[in-house]
Design a protein around this motif. Structure first.
Motif, PDB file in Angstrom:
ATOM      1  N   LEU A  92       0.828  -1.212   0.000  1.00 32.33           N
ATOM      2  CA  LEU A  92       0.000   0.000   0.000  1.00 32.33           C
ATOM      3  C   LEU A  92       0.862   1.261   0.000  1.00 32.33           C
ATOM      4  O   LEU A  92       0.592   2.205  -0.761  1.00 32.33           O
ATOM      5  N   CYS A  93       1.876   1.283   0.838  1.00 31.15           N
ATOM      6  CA  CYS A  93       2.763   2.457   0.887  1.00 31.15           C
ATOM      7  C   CYS A  93       3.575   2.579  -0.395  1.00 31.15           C
ATOM      8  O   CYS A  93       3.853   3.693  -0.858  1.00 31.15           O
ATOM      9  N   GLY A  94       3.946   1.458  -0.997  1.00 31.82           N
ATOM     10  CA  GLY A  94       4.639   1.495  -2.288  1.00 31.82           C
ATOM     11  C   GLY A  94       3.778   2.137  -3.358  1.00 31.82           C
ATOM     12  O   GLY A  94       4.254   2.970  -4.137  1.00 31.82           O
ATOM     13  N   LEU A  95       2.507   1.770  -3.388  1.00 35.26           N
ATOM     14  CA  LEU A  95       1.584   2.383  -4.351  1.00 35.26           C
ATOM     15  C   LEU A  95       1.397   3.871  -4.076  1.00 35.26           C
ATOM     16  O   LEU A  95       1.366   4.683  -5.011  1.00 35.26           O
ATOM     17  N   LEU A  96       1.290   4.236  -2.803  1.00 36.55           N
ATOM     18  CA  LEU A  96       1.140   5.646  -2.456  1.00 36.55           C
ATOM     19  C   LEU A  96       2.350   6.461  -2.918  1.00 36.55           C
ATOM     20  O   LEU A  96       2.195   7.524  -3.534  1.00 36.55           O
ATOM     21  N   HIS A 134       5.935  14.254  -1.683  1.00 36.98           N
ATOM     22  CA  HIS A 134       6.631  13.027  -2.081  1.00 36.98           C
ATOM     23  C   HIS A 134       7.875  12.826  -1.227  1.00 36.98           C
ATOM     24  O   HIS A 134       8.130  11.731  -0.715  1.00 36.98           O
ATOM     25  N   GLY A 135       8.655  13.894  -1.056  1.00 35.60           N
ATOM     26  CA  GLY A 135       9.889  13.805  -0.285  1.00 35.60           C
ATOM     27  C   GLY A 135       9.640  13.386   1.154  1.00 35.60           C
ATOM     28  O   GLY A 135      10.371  12.559   1.706  1.00 35.60           O
ATOM     29  N   ASN A 136       8.626  13.963   1.767  1.00 37.42           N
ATOM     30  CA  ASN A 136       8.325  13.616   3.148  1.00 37.42           C
ATOM     31  C   ASN A 136       7.946  12.144   3.268  1.00 37.42           C
ATOM     32  O   ASN A 136       8.363  11.461   4.209  1.00 37.42           O
ATOM     33  N   ALA A 137       7.178  11.652   2.313  1.00 38.02           N
ATOM     34  CA  ALA A 137       6.808  10.225   2.331  1.00 38.02           C
ATOM     35  C   ALA A 137       8.048   9.345   2.193  1.00 38.02           C
ATOM     36  O   ALA A 137       8.184   8.342   2.910  1.00 38.02           O
ATOM     37  N   THR A 138       8.966   9.729   1.308  1.00 43.18           N
ATOM     38  CA  THR A 138      10.166   8.901   1.127  1.00 43.18           C
ATOM     39  C   THR A 138      11.116   9.019   2.312  1.00 43.18           C
ATOM     40  O   THR A 138      11.979   8.160   2.486  1.00 43.18           O
ATOM     41  N   GLU A 139      10.953  10.041   3.130  1.00 45.31           N
ATOM     42  CA  GLU A 139      11.773  10.178   4.340  1.00 45.31           C
ATOM     43  C   GLU A 139      11.227   9.321   5.485  1.00 45.31           C
ATOM     44  O   GLU A 139      12.000   8.731   6.243  1.00 45.31           O
ATOM     45  N   TYR A 140       9.927   9.258   5.644  1.00 48.89           N
ATOM     46  CA  TYR A 140       9.326   8.592   6.790  1.00 48.89           C
ATOM     47  C   TYR A 140       8.846   7.167   6.538  1.00 48.89           C
ATOM     48  O   TYR A 140       8.875   6.335   7.441  1.00 48.89           O
ATOM     49  N   VAL A 141       8.378   6.872   5.353  1.00 46.90           N
ATOM     50  CA  VAL A 141       7.782   5.561   5.098  1.00 46.90           C
ATOM     51  C   VAL A 141       8.791   4.415   5.203  1.00 46.90           C
ATOM     52  O   VAL A 141       8.483   3.394   5.837  1.00 46.90           O
ATOM     53  N   PRO A 142       9.999   4.528   4.639  1.00 47.37           N
ATOM     54  CA  PRO A 142      10.905   3.363   4.732  1.00 47.37           C
ATOM     55  C   PRO A 142      11.221   2.934   6.166  1.00 47.37           C
ATOM     56  O   PRO A 142      11.118   1.746   6.485  1.00 47.37           O
ATOM     57  N   ILE A 143      11.583   3.867   7.039  1.00 47.04           N
ATOM     58  CA  ILE A 143      11.907   3.471   8.413  1.00 47.04           C
ATOM     59  C   ILE A 143      10.658   2.961   9.125  1.00 47.04           C
ATOM     60  O   ILE A 143      10.720   2.014   9.915  1.00 47.04           O
ATOM     61  N   SER A 144       9.511   3.559   8.831  1.00 49.10           N
ATOM     62  CA  SER A 144       8.266   3.101   9.448  1.00 49.10           C
ATOM     63  C   SER A 144       7.963   1.660   9.050  1.00 49.10           C
ATOM     64  O   SER A 144       7.547   0.839   9.887  1.00 49.10           O
ATOM     65  N   LEU A 145       8.169   1.341   7.770  1.00 53.41           N
ATOM     66  CA  LEU A 145       7.924  -0.033   7.311  1.00 53.41           C
ATOM     67  C   LEU A 145       8.948  -1.010   7.877  1.00 53.41           C
ATOM     68  O   LEU A 145       8.602  -2.155   8.204  1.00 53.41           O
TER      69      LEU A 145
END
Length: 132
Positions: free
Chosen positions: A14-18, A52-63
């Motif tokens: 889901l986060c990958g699609l987002l 987009h940048g904020n998502a790529t900053e927070y999503v990887p560590i969250s996952l």
């Protein structure tokens, strides 16, 4: 075929699609404004880049935290709770920052939920590993 991770891959997908949708938005605005690098002085493009940048900053560590919690034996319902909260948090952040560069309730709530998700996963992982 057997999968060692049963719950977290749902939220990874889901986060990958987002993130893919957010990247496509950046490309669309770059084409619209004919800007190859940076925002070219277009506040609308700058905002989309930051979403987009904020998502790529927070999503990887969250996952990674979500996967680590699952690998260390976190209950499925807990992985779903944290996974859903992460996805909802990111959607709120997109909505808030996507509609205004200034402070907004959805943006603030989104980052708060994301931080609480990260904190909760981190504490539970440490508790499971070292008994904190």
């Amino acid at each position: 075929m057997s999968y060692p991770l049963l719950v977290s891959p749902l939220y990874i997908a889901l986060c990958g699609l987002l993130i893919l949708v957010l990247a496509a938005m950046v490309v669309r605005y770059r084409l619209k404004h004919r800007v190859g690098v940076g925002a070219g002085g277009h506040p609308e493009l700058e905002r989309v880049i930051r979403v987009h940048g904020n998502a790529t900053e927070y999503v990887p560590i969250s996952l990674l935290l979500l996967v680590a919690l699952e690998v260390t034996g976190g209950a499925d319902w807990l992985i779903h709770l944290f996974g859903c909260s992460l996805f909802v948090a990111r959607l709120l952040h997109v909505w808030g920052l996507g509609s205004s560069a200034g402070p907004s309730k959805p943006r603030q709530l989104g980052i708060l939920i994301n931080w609480l998700m990260m904190l909760g996963c981190s504490v539970l992982i440490l508790w499971r590993l070292v008994g904190l």
